[in-house]
Design a protein around this motif. Structure first.
Motif, short mmCIF file in Angstrom:
data_model
loop_
_atom_site.label_atom_id
_atom_site.label_comp_id
_atom_site.label_asym_id
_atom_site.label_seq_id
_atom_site.Cartn_x
_atom_site.Cartn_y
_atom_site.Cartn_z
N VAL A 196 0.69 -1.33 -0.02
CA VAL A 196 0.00 -0.18 -0.07
C VAL A 196 0.73 1.19 -0.10
O VAL A 196 0.53 2.22 -0.75
N ILE A 197 1.95 1.38 0.67
CA ILE A 197 2.62 2.58 0.69
C ILE A 197 3.36 2.68 -0.70
O ILE A 197 3.32 3.76 -1.08
N VAL A 198 3.84 1.42 -1.45
CA VAL A 198 4.39 1.67 -2.55
C VAL A 198 3.69 2.13 -3.70
O VAL A 198 3.92 3.06 -4.30
N CYS A 199 2.46 1.62 -3.67
CA CYS A 199 1.30 1.84 -4.55
C CYS A 199 0.95 3.37 -4.52
O CYS A 199 0.59 4.17 -5.51
N THR A 200 0.85 3.82 -3.41
CA THR A 200 0.42 5.00 -2.83
C THR A 200 1.63 6.14 -3.47
O THR A 200 1.46 6.97 -4.06
N LEU A 201 2.90 5.67 -3.04
CA LEU A 201 4.12 6.51 -3.60
C LEU A 201 3.91 6.74 -5.13
O LEU A 201 4.13 7.74 -5.61
N VAL A 202 3.76 5.51 -5.77
CA VAL A 202 3.75 5.51 -7.17
C VAL A 202 2.76 6.31 -7.66
O VAL A 202 3.04 6.94 -8.70
N ARG A 203 1.61 6.16 -7.11
CA ARG A 203 0.55 6.95 -7.82
C ARG A 203 0.58 8.42 -7.55
O ARG A 203 0.41 9.20 -8.40
N LEU A 204 1.33 8.91 -6.46
CA LEU A 204 1.67 10.39 -6.33
C LEU A 204 2.71 10.97 -7.26
O LEU A 204 2.70 11.98 -7.71
N LEU A 205 3.78 9.85 -7.41
CA LEU A 205 4.88 10.43 -8.17
C LEU A 205 4.54 10.42 -9.65
O LEU A 205 5.14 10.93 -10.65
N LYS A 206 3.36 9.44 -10.10
CA LYS A 206 3.22 9.20 -11.75
C LYS A 206 2.75 10.44 -12.19
O LYS A 206 1.54 11.11 -11.68
N LYS A 207 3.00 10.56 -13.55
CA LYS A 207 2.41 11.88 -14.25
C LYS A 207 0.85 11.30 -14.43
O LYS A 207 0.39 10.15 -14.56
N ARG A 208 0.06 12.42 -15.04
CA ARG A 208 -1.23 12.12 -15.17
C ARG A 208 -1.48 11.22 -16.87
O ARG A 208 -0.56 11.29 -17.24
N GLY A 209 -2.22 10.50 -16.47
CA GLY A 209 -2.58 9.52 -17.71
C GLY A 209 -1.62 8.27 -17.78
O GLY A 209 -1.94 7.44 -18.60
N GLY A 210 -0.77 8.03 -17.00
CA GLY A 210 -0.25 6.86 -16.45
C GLY A 210 -0.84 5.92 -15.59
O GLY A 210 -0.34 5.40 -14.79
N GLU A 211 -2.02 5.72 -16.06
CA GLU A 211 -2.88 4.78 -15.06
C GLU A 211 -2.24 3.42 -15.25
O GLU A 211 -1.92 2.82 -16.35
N SER A 212 -2.33 2.50 -14.03
CA SER A 212 -1.78 1.38 -14.01
C SER A 212 -3.00 0.48 -14.57
O SER A 212 -3.99 0.43 -14.42
N ARG A 213 -2.24 -0.81 -15.06
CA ARG A 213 -3.34 -1.92 -15.59
C ARG A 213 -4.02 -2.57 -14.25
O ARG A 213 -5.11 -3.01 -14.61
N TYR A 214 -3.44 -2.39 -13.22
CA TYR A 214 -3.91 -3.06 -11.92
C TYR A 214 -4.28 -2.16 -11.02
O TYR A 214 -3.43 -1.16 -10.69
#
Lengths: 243, 331
Positions: B151-169
């Motif tokens: 949950v920590i890694v996913c939250t960090l990745v979501r915060l750092l990811k640019k818009r439009g870079g939605e994950s498949r999962y």
């Protein structure tokens, strides 16, 4: 180094081409074999290495060459490599749940018994001789009368054994001793500590002064041989809690 | 290969997708297991709680040890004896209940999971810092730790990811899949340890498990002094095991095989369910033969591997819409 004679040059060229050709053939064979075979070969070689069966001269190449070879085999088995960039494959490899599983196995094996990690070492050394510990009180004739440990102390016999062994190992480590060097006095001291802890926990459960008795910690060696089952009890420590 | 399927383009044993109702059901069931395993005081009279009786597994309740004489894990750096104090129990209970509600709802996992993990680790570390290790609650703590990391890694990745870079999962997919991975890792490491500690001789010597059984039988006798139940010279199964070494080796090799190769279950839902059934059966065998119970492990494996939520849900969906095919078990 210069090669003076033409036959030397010819031999060198022949050797180099032969070597290069041999290496190329080896490389083609290795690269051409299916991923699962690469993985299997790596596992066999690494198992031999782990079992200390590899000749000393081969240890260096095994240590450095076989793991990448295993990863290669793994990638070929579980990933589609063709037509994909190294970056894509690397990212997928790093994110792959199976790779994480292998990583967690490695981490747990290294961290060992540190909650929430464990390498689950229990029942991993089956053998004909085992030992267990129990709590007893001194009877009227001086004999050891077993006490229902779970009810009296809240600690089971298994837990008590682990506490004793844990404290013994810590004592050995602290004093940089081997198990064979332990004297009866050392054992008595560690055993008395365990009895104190059991008594404290017992009083916590049943109230102060509830166990005014002389307690003994007894070790029993259980041995299975051709003559059947043999049990040898030894008193580790004795503590007087009557006062 | 189906993009929506178990084996996403190019990878096997890889990620898997889970439906929202499935993830909710799994969280609900696992929250109950965590509730049973939390090292805090029971609620209500005689160990009963608002959510049903506690103490079924013998693993709940506050850890009473006042000291940490043989620190393990975080106890090397932190004094975790506060977990045994009376004063902190009401706070721990309140926080745990709020965190469990948040966990089941799936909202605020970034707060609730670290809280539950911290309480679990602190209490069980205190328990394991007495010079012995209690293995009964290890898997639940390990799973919580992995879920917190996810949950920590996913939250960090979501915060750092640019818009439009939605994950498949989704986060649920990662949480459930990596929990399955953690459970598999725990069983594989247990098998690997047996081979390493015995220097490869585990199967050869496995008939001596009979001696372990006698030892456990004697230990049980000294815990209860119940002569009727534990008074015989040989424990049940022990003599048969010692007298028939080859048959025992075969049986024990099967058990070791289940531990070492349970990663095969990551292949698809069918294999996962079969592996789950195999692991639970293994635990039942161990319980029957050695009187060693791991109910928290069994329930965790049943929830994440056998996954009754999915199979019941799939059946209901299939009954409700008989004309359309049932959801593919691998989606």
């Amino acid at each position: 180094m210069s090669l003076k004679y033409s036959y030397q040059r010819a031999l060198a060229v022949l050797f180099m081409t032969g070597f290069a050709d041999g290496a190329k053939r080896c490389w083609t064979t290795i690269a051409g074999c299916p991923g699962w075979l690469k993985l299997l070969i790596s596992i066999v070689i690494l198992s031999l290495f782990a079992a200390d069966m590899a000749p000393p001269a081969l240890r260096w190449p095994i240590r450095f060459l076989v793991p990448p070879f295993a990863i290669w085999g793994f990638l070929e088995t579980f990933f589609v490599l063709r037509g994909r960039s190294v970056r894509q494959v690397t990212l997928e490899f790093v994110r792959h749940p199976f790779v994480w599983m292998l990583g967690l196995v490695g981490i747990s094996s290294m961290i060992k018994e540190n909650y929430p990690f464990s390498h689950y070492p229990m029942y991993s050394k089956p053998g004909p001789v085992k030992e267990y510990y129990y709590l007893g009180k001194v009877g009227e004739a001086g004999e050891t009368v077993p006490v229902p440990m779970g009810h009296v102390t809240t600690q089971t016999s298994a837990k008590t054994g682990r506490i004793y062994r844990g404290r013994r190992n810590a004592y050995l480590e602290e004093n940089q001793m081997h198990r064979e060097d332990l004297t009866q006095t050392d054992r008595e001291r560690i055993g008395a500590e365990v009895l104190d802890l059991l008594h404290t926990l017992s009083e916590k459960r049943h109230g102060k002064g509830s166990a005014r008795e002389v307690w003994r910690l007894v070790k029993v060696v259980l041995e299975v041989g051709p003559d059947g089952l043999k049990e040898t009890p030894t008193i580790i420590a004795e503590r007087d809690f009557t006062k | 290969m189906s993009e929506d399927g178990l084996t996403t383009a190019g990878s096997r044993l890889g990620m898997m997708r889970f439906r929202k109702w499935e993830a909710f059901g799994i969280r609900l069931l696992f929250a109950w297991v965590v509730f049973q395993a939390l090292p805090i005081d029971s609620f209500g009279p005689r160990g009963d709680s608002w959510f049903g009786p506690r103490g079924w597994f013998g693993t709940n309740g506050r850890i009473h040890y006042p000291e940490q004489p043989h620190p393990v894990g975080i106890a090397h750096k932190v004094d975790v004896t506060f977990m045994s104090r009376d004063a902190v129990q009401p706070y721990l209970m309140a926080v745990s209940i709020l965190a469990l509600i948040s966990y089941v709802s799936g909202r605020g996992l970034i707060f609730s999971l670290p809280i539950l993990t911290a309480i679990m680790i602190a209490g069980r570390t205190l328990q394991n810092s007495q010079g012995f290790t209690f293995h009964g609650a290890l898997l639940v703590g390990f799973v919580l730790t992995i879920q917190t990391a996810v949950v920590i890694v996913c939250t960090l990745v979501r915060l750092l990811k640019k818009r439009g870079g939605e994950s498949r999962y989704s986060l649920n997919d990662y949480l459930i899949r990596f929990t399955q991975v953690a459970i598999v890792a725990a069983y594989v490491v247990s098998g690997v340890s047996k081979l390493i500690e015995s220097e490869g001789a585990w199967i050869r010597d496995s008939h001596y498990t009979g001696v372990y059984i006698i030892k456990t039988y004697r230990q049980n006798y000294h815990d209860t002094l119940d002569k009727e139940k534990y008074g015989a010279e040989y424990a049940p199964y022990a003599k048969e095991m010692l007298d028939n070494p080859n048959r025992t080796r075969l049986l024990m090799a099967l058990g070791l095989g289940i531990e070492l190769f349970c990663f095969i279950g990551l292949w698809n839902r069918w294999l996962l369910a079969l592996t789950g059934i195999a692991v639970v059966t293994l635990h039942q065998f161990i319980a029957e033969m050695m009187n060693l119970y791991f109910p928290l492990n069994e329930f965790t494996v049943a929830i994440y591997f056998i996954n009754p939520v999915f199979w019941i849900g799939a059946l209901i969906l299939w009954i409700r819409s008989p004309k359309s095919p049932a959801p593919a078990p691998d989606s």
